[in-house]
Write a protein that holds these residues in place. Structure first.
Motif, mmCIF file in Angstrom:
data_model
loop_
_atom_site.group_PDB
_atom_site.id
_atom_site.type_symbol
_atom_site.label_atom_id
_atom_site.label_comp_id
_atom_site.label_asym_id
_atom_site.label_seq_id
_atom_site.Cartn_x
_atom_site.Cartn_y
_atom_site.Cartn_z
ATOM 1 N N ALA A 118 56.064 63.664 62.575
ATOM 2 C CA ALA A 118 56.948 62.916 62.018
ATOM 3 C C ALA A 118 56.636 61.353 62.562
ATOM 4 O O ALA A 118 56.656 60.611 61.683
ATOM 5 N N ARG A 119 56.429 61.200 63.750
ATOM 6 C CA ARG A 119 56.306 60.024 64.145
ATOM 7 C C ARG A 119 54.870 59.237 63.966
ATOM 8 O O ARG A 119 54.774 58.427 63.443
ATOM 9 N N TRP A 120 53.737 60.489 63.818
ATOM 10 C CA TRP A 120 52.435 60.019 63.056
ATOM 11 C C TRP A 120 52.606 59.623 61.742
ATOM 12 O O TRP A 120 52.025 58.591 61.328
ATOM 13 N N ARG A 121 53.241 60.461 61.022
ATOM 14 C CA ARG A 121 53.421 60.313 59.589
ATOM 15 C C ARG A 121 54.034 59.016 59.283
ATOM 16 O O ARG A 121 53.879 58.147 58.256
ATOM 17 N N LYS A 122 55.102 58.488 60.061
ATOM 18 C CA LYS A 122 55.841 57.404 59.888
ATOM 19 C C LYS A 122 55.058 56.039 60.210
ATOM 20 O O LYS A 122 55.128 54.871 59.485
ATOM 21 N N ALA A 123 54.330 56.162 61.592
ATOM 22 C CA ALA A 123 53.805 54.900 61.844
ATOM 23 C C ALA A 123 51.971 54.790 61.737
ATOM 24 O O ALA A 123 51.615 53.886 62.557
ATOM 25 N N ALA A 124 51.336 55.750 61.134
ATOM 26 C CA ALA A 124 49.969 56.017 61.349
ATOM 27 C C ALA A 124 49.392 54.632 60.790
ATOM 28 O O ALA A 124 48.210 54.217 61.347
ATOM 29 N N HIS A 125 50.136 54.084 59.666
ATOM 30 C CA HIS A 125 49.595 52.877 59.052
ATOM 31 C C HIS A 125 49.430 51.490 60.250
ATOM 32 O O HIS A 125 48.649 50.413 59.919
ATOM 33 N N GLU A 126 50.126 51.715 61.453
ATOM 34 C CA GLU A 126 50.314 50.781 62.348
ATOM 35 C C GLU A 126 48.936 51.029 63.351
ATOM 36 O O GLU A 126 48.819 49.909 64.060
ATOM 37 N N ALA A 127 48.257 52.163 63.312
ATOM 38 C CA ALA A 127 47.364 52.348 64.312
ATOM 39 C C ALA A 127 45.947 51.517 63.798
ATOM 40 O O ALA A 127 45.804 51.449 62.830
ATOM 41 N N PRO A 128 45.186 51.154 64.777
ATOM 42 C CA PRO A 128 44.034 50.644 64.563
ATOM 43 C C PRO A 128 43.220 51.308 63.281
ATOM 44 O O PRO A 128 43.137 52.585 63.594
ATOM 45 N N ALA A 129 42.284 50.820 62.670
ATOM 46 C CA ALA A 129 41.567 51.429 61.539
ATOM 47 C C ALA A 129 40.766 52.946 62.017
ATOM 48 O O ALA A 129 40.921 53.851 61.357
ATOM 49 N N GLU A 130 40.091 52.640 63.301
ATOM 50 C CA GLU A 130 39.358 53.681 63.509
ATOM 51 C C GLU A 130 40.149 54.949 64.028
ATOM 52 O O GLU A 130 39.683 56.024 64.087
ATOM 53 N N TRP A 131 41.117 54.583 64.599
ATOM 54 C CA TRP A 131 42.167 55.911 64.986
ATOM 55 C C TRP A 131 42.922 56.376 63.696
ATOM 56 O O TRP A 131 42.924 57.569 63.798
ATOM 57 N N GLY A 132 43.033 55.564 62.937
ATOM 58 C CA GLY A 132 43.814 56.177 61.568
ATOM 59 C C GLY A 132 42.655 57.065 60.891
ATOM 60 O O GLY A 132 42.908 58.219 60.397
ATOM 61 N N ALA A 133 41.451 56.690 60.824
ATOM 62 C CA ALA A 133 40.534 57.545 60.180
ATOM 63 C C ALA A 133 40.146 58.707 60.811
ATOM 64 O O ALA A 133 39.830 59.831 60.435
ATOM 65 N N ALA A 134 40.248 58.549 62.499
ATOM 66 C CA ALA A 134 40.013 59.882 63.129
ATOM 67 C C ALA A 134 41.192 60.779 63.108
ATOM 68 O O ALA A 134 41.019 62.158 63.272
ATOM 69 N N GLY A 135 42.427 60.615 62.870
ATOM 70 C CA GLY A 135 43.578 61.264 62.594
ATOM 71 C C GLY A 135 43.308 62.181 61.325
ATOM 72 O O GLY A 135 42.440 61.743 60.495
ATOM 73 N N ALA A 136 44.295 63.278 61.342
ATOM 74 C CA ALA A 136 44.058 64.140 59.990
ATOM 75 C C ALA A 136 45.344 65.222 60.341
ATOM 76 O O ALA A 136 45.779 65.460 61.192
#
Length: 200
Positions: A118-136
């Motif tokens: 839930a935390r990642w789903r809510k705040a993923a857009h706040e992560a640096p772009a390379e980390w957002g792209a690395a998550g899944a």
């Protein structure tokens, strides 16, 4: 069929019963999230007194869950960290007390996973772009035999263990540029082996 262990150790019955304590679970979670910490800092985060926190830290250490970080702290000050190598809960225990402790631990694991997702789903857009792209987020529904399922589980855990060893190799050093805490959830749920729920 016994599970193959993919961790440095499997918790015995005494460790399972000791770990299944709300404050110890929270202390372990905080050490995982924030890295090495003192009993004073943890007490502040938990709203507890230092004596209680120190006692629970010693209990976690007694069962090999955490350890003192060599060379950190001044005087009698101790920094505690999660012991590298990971652990597994092992096979379902036979006695009721240990089985109850494992139930507490598995229920807390489900709670923690839900909170992290839930935390990642809510705040993923706040992560640096390379980390957002690395998550899944990932989910697959497969039709496999029990043997194929166990083989797939073991192969995935072997990959995870390679990266855990890489991560553990960094445990004693200062955080490297470009590295960060990454949580991987992996569950194998043979739901088709369960009786159908009413209404299915």
């Amino acid at each position: 069929m016994p599970h193959k262990s993919h961790s440095a150790r499997t918790l015995d019955a005494n460790a399972l019963k000791s770990f299944a304590h709300p404050l110890r679970l929270r202390i372990y979670e905080l050490l995982d999230e924030h890295g090495p910490s003192t009993s004073t800092r943890l007490a502040g985060l938990l709203g507890q007194n230092t004596g209680a926190t120190s006692y629970h830290l010693r209990e976690l250490s007694r069962h090999g869950m955490i350890e003192v970080v060599p060379g950190m702290g001044r005087g009698k000050e101790k920094y505690w960290r999660i012991r590298p190598g990971g652990f597994s809960y092992g096979d379902p225990p036979d006695d009721l007390e240990t089985a109850g402790a494992m139930d507490v631990l598995l229920d807390d694991l489900v709670r923690q996973r839900g909170a992290e997702l839930a935390r990642w789903r809510k705040a993923a857009h706040e992560a640096p772009a390379e980390w957002g792209a690395a998550g899944a987020f990932g989910r697959r529904s497969l039709r496999l035999s029990a043997e194929e399922t166990a083989r797939m589980r073991d192969e995935v855990f072997e990959v995870l263990e390679r990266y855990r060893a890489l991560s553990d190799g960094r445990a004693d050093s200062s955080p490297e540029e470009g590295t960060g805490r990454v949580v991987v959830h992996f569950d194998v749920l043979p739901l088709g082996a369960l009786p159908e729920e009413p209404g299915d």
